[in-house]
Design an enzyme around this catalytic site. Structure first.
Site, short mmCIF file in Angstrom:
data_model
loop_
_atom_site.label_atom_id
_atom_site.label_comp_id
_atom_site.label_asym_id
_atom_site.label_seq_id
_atom_site.Cartn_x
_atom_site.Cartn_y
_atom_site.Cartn_z
N LYS A 52 -1.37 -1.40 -1.47
CA LYS A 52 -0.49 -0.55 -0.66
C LYS A 52 0.46 -1.35 0.23
CE LYS A 52 -3.26 3.57 -0.64
NZ LYS A 52 -3.98 4.59 0.09
N ASP B 270 -0.05 9.52 2.67
CA ASP B 270 -1.41 9.52 3.24
C ASP B 270 -1.38 10.03 4.67
OD1 ASP B 270 -2.81 8.53 1.06
OD2 ASP B 270 -2.66 6.44 1.68
P1 NAP Z 1 -7.74 -1.87 1.74
O1 NAP Z 1 -6.30 -1.93 2.07
O2 NAP Z 1 -8.31 -2.87 0.78
O3 NAP Z 1 -8.55 -1.99 3.14
C1 NAP Z 1 -9.93 -1.84 3.19
C2 NAP Z 1 -10.45 -2.19 4.58
O4 NAP Z 1 -11.87 -2.17 4.53
C3 NAP Z 1 -10.07 -3.58 5.05
O5 NAP Z 1 -10.09 -3.64 6.46
C4 NAP Z 1 -11.21 -4.41 4.47
O6 NAP Z 1 -11.41 -5.63 5.11
C5 NAP Z 1 -12.39 -3.51 4.74
N1 NAP Z 1 -13.46 -3.78 3.81
C6 NAP Z 1 -13.39 -3.94 2.46
N2 NAP Z 1 -14.61 -4.17 1.95
C7 NAP Z 1 -15.46 -4.18 3.01
C8 NAP Z 1 -16.84 -4.39 3.15
N3 NAP Z 1 -17.62 -4.64 2.07
N4 NAP Z 1 -17.39 -4.35 4.39
C9 NAP Z 1 -16.62 -4.11 5.47
N5 NAP Z 1 -15.28 -3.90 5.41
C10 NAP Z 1 -14.73 -3.93 4.20
O7 NAP Z 1 -8.14 -0.43 1.18
P2 NAP Z 1 -7.49 0.98 1.59
O8 NAP Z 1 -6.37 1.30 0.68
O9 NAP Z 1 -7.26 0.94 3.05
O10 NAP Z 1 -8.68 2.00 1.21
C11 NAP Z 1 -9.87 2.07 1.98
C12 NAP Z 1 -10.75 3.19 1.45
O11 NAP Z 1 -10.12 4.46 1.69
C13 NAP Z 1 -11.00 3.13 -0.06
O12 NAP Z 1 -12.32 3.52 -0.31
C14 NAP Z 1 -10.03 4.15 -0.62
O13 NAP Z 1 -10.50 4.70 -1.84
C15 NAP Z 1 -10.04 5.20 0.48
N6 NAP Z 1 -8.81 6.00 0.52
C16 NAP Z 1 -8.91 7.34 0.36
C17 NAP Z 1 -7.76 8.12 0.43
C18 NAP Z 1 -7.86 9.60 0.26
O14 NAP Z 1 -6.84 10.24 -0.01
N7 NAP Z 1 -9.01 10.17 0.46
C19 NAP Z 1 -6.52 7.54 0.65
C20 NAP Z 1 -6.47 6.18 0.83
C21 NAP Z 1 -7.63 5.39 0.75
P3 NAP Z 1 -11.02 -7.01 4.34
O15 NAP Z 1 -9.52 -7.07 4.38
O16 NAP Z 1 -11.71 -8.04 5.12
O17 NAP Z 1 -11.51 -6.89 2.91
#
Ligand code: NAP
Length: 289
Positions: free
Chosen positions: A73, A109
């Site tokens: 993203k 979002d």
């Molecule tokens: P992202 O950009 O990769 O960010 C994920 C965040 O979580 C980062 O701060 C990351 O830290 C942290 N993280 C990742 N793995 C971790 C772990 N094992 N333990 C602790 N922290 C961890 O992902 P995103 O796009 O923000 O998405 C995050 C979640 O939201 C996903 O599950 C996605 O499917 C969900 N989501 C849902 C919707 C919806 O419409 N419902 C929309 C968007 C996203 P690091 O950088 O250190 O890895």
């Protein structure tokens, strides 16, 4: 002849995504000719090449619109021509579309999250929230809440990532606050704070972390707090199970997924806003299996 639309999703991993189900159902229900395909880009050393190639296909109009998900993203920003003000402010995009011969990135979002939060909990105007995680989705959530006047606390396992996000949003009133402790300590420190809402914006709870929660099991969630998990597959994550056991109100991210997807569908097809309730209804019907 009717236009044939080619939509899809880029990210990694993609096999657990509901987006194809939602969009294909709307294409069928509205009798719009088209497809919605998955374009996985493995997050390996050559991911930039993969991202560039798919954006070039969009540029050549071989594709009509793309959703962008974890982990691209923010990474996709340098590859596109233009962003909407919301995407610019958030610093992350979840949808790409054509406008005036350019590729534009938007962030649905933000309104998807707010609309669903409101429909789940009939939200008060503002309050105190804790957002767990500091990636692309957390950016949208923090921006959405802070721009409505919420006091947002933010914590992530990499503190510098959370600090960077807060620094970028410091112009919002009140500015978000970064917690100077890692995600693992959030429960211990924040359970005593009078929070109205806790949002999980990490992938903890979804494959391959199905058994994990961003909130330790040994400390209760704050009392009378609303719990929102952006993860929607599985429908009840470990985090939501903790909320249910404590008798708290909670919701998973399926409603947000549907809201943001419906807005993306409108952007791609230029259908009138009037169609939005219809699109949401179709998506809800297939999303509630
Ligand atoms: P992202 O950009 O990769 O960010 C994920 C965040 O979580 C980062 O701060 C990351 O830290 C942290 N993280 C990742 N793995 C971790 C772990 N094992 N333990 C602790 N922290 C961890 O992902 P995103 O796009 O923000 O998405 C995050 C979640 O939201 C996903 O599950 C996605 O499917 C969900 N989501 C849902 C919707 C919806 O419409 N419902 C929309 C968007 C996203 P690091 O950088 O250190 O890895």
């Amino acid at each position: 002849m009717n236009q044939y639309y080619r939509f899809g999703l880029i990210g990694w991993p993609l096999e657990h995504s509901f987006s194809p189900t939602l969009h294909r159902a709307v294409l069928k229900a509205l009798e719009v000719d088209g497809e919605y395909e998955l374009y996985p880009i493995p997050f390996l050393s050559n991911w930039k090449k993969g991202l560039k190639e798919i954006i070039q296909r969009l540029d050549r109009c071989e594709l009509d619109g793309l959703n962008v998900t974890i982990p691209y993203k923010q990474a996709v920003l340098p590859f596109i021509d233009h962003h909407t003000p919301t995407a610019h402010n958030v610093g992350a995009v979840n949808v790409l579309f054509h406008a005036d011969g350019q590729i534009v990135g938007d962030n649905t979002d933000v309104s998807g999250f707010l609309k669903d939060l409101d429909s789940q909990f009939s939200l008060p105007g503002h309050g105190k929230a804790l957002v767990l995680g500091a990636g692309g989705a957390a950016r949208a959530v923090v921006y959405a809440l802070a721009s409505l006047g919420w006091q947002v606390h933010l914590t992530a396992r990499r503190l510098e990532q959370a600090q960077h996000l807060v620094q970028e949003f410091r112009h919002l009133v009140p500015p978000p606050l970064v917690m100077r402790f890692p995600l693992a300590d959030a429960a211990r420190i924040m359970s005593a704070v009078d929070l109205d809402l806790v949002v999980n914006a990490t992938p903890l709870g979804m494959y391959p972390f199905e058994h994990a929660s961003p909130w330790t099991d040994v400390i209760p969630l704050p009392q009378d707090c609303l719990i929102y998990d952006l993860v929607y597959n599985p429908s009840e994550t470990q985090f939501l199970r903790q909320a249910r056991k404590q008798g708290l109100q909670y919701a998973n991210g399926l409603g947000m997924l549907i809201q943001q997807a419906a807005l993306a569908f409108l952007l791609w097809t230029n259908l009138p806003d009037l169609e939005l309730p219809n699109i949401i209804q179709v998506m809800k019907a297939v999303g509630s299996f």
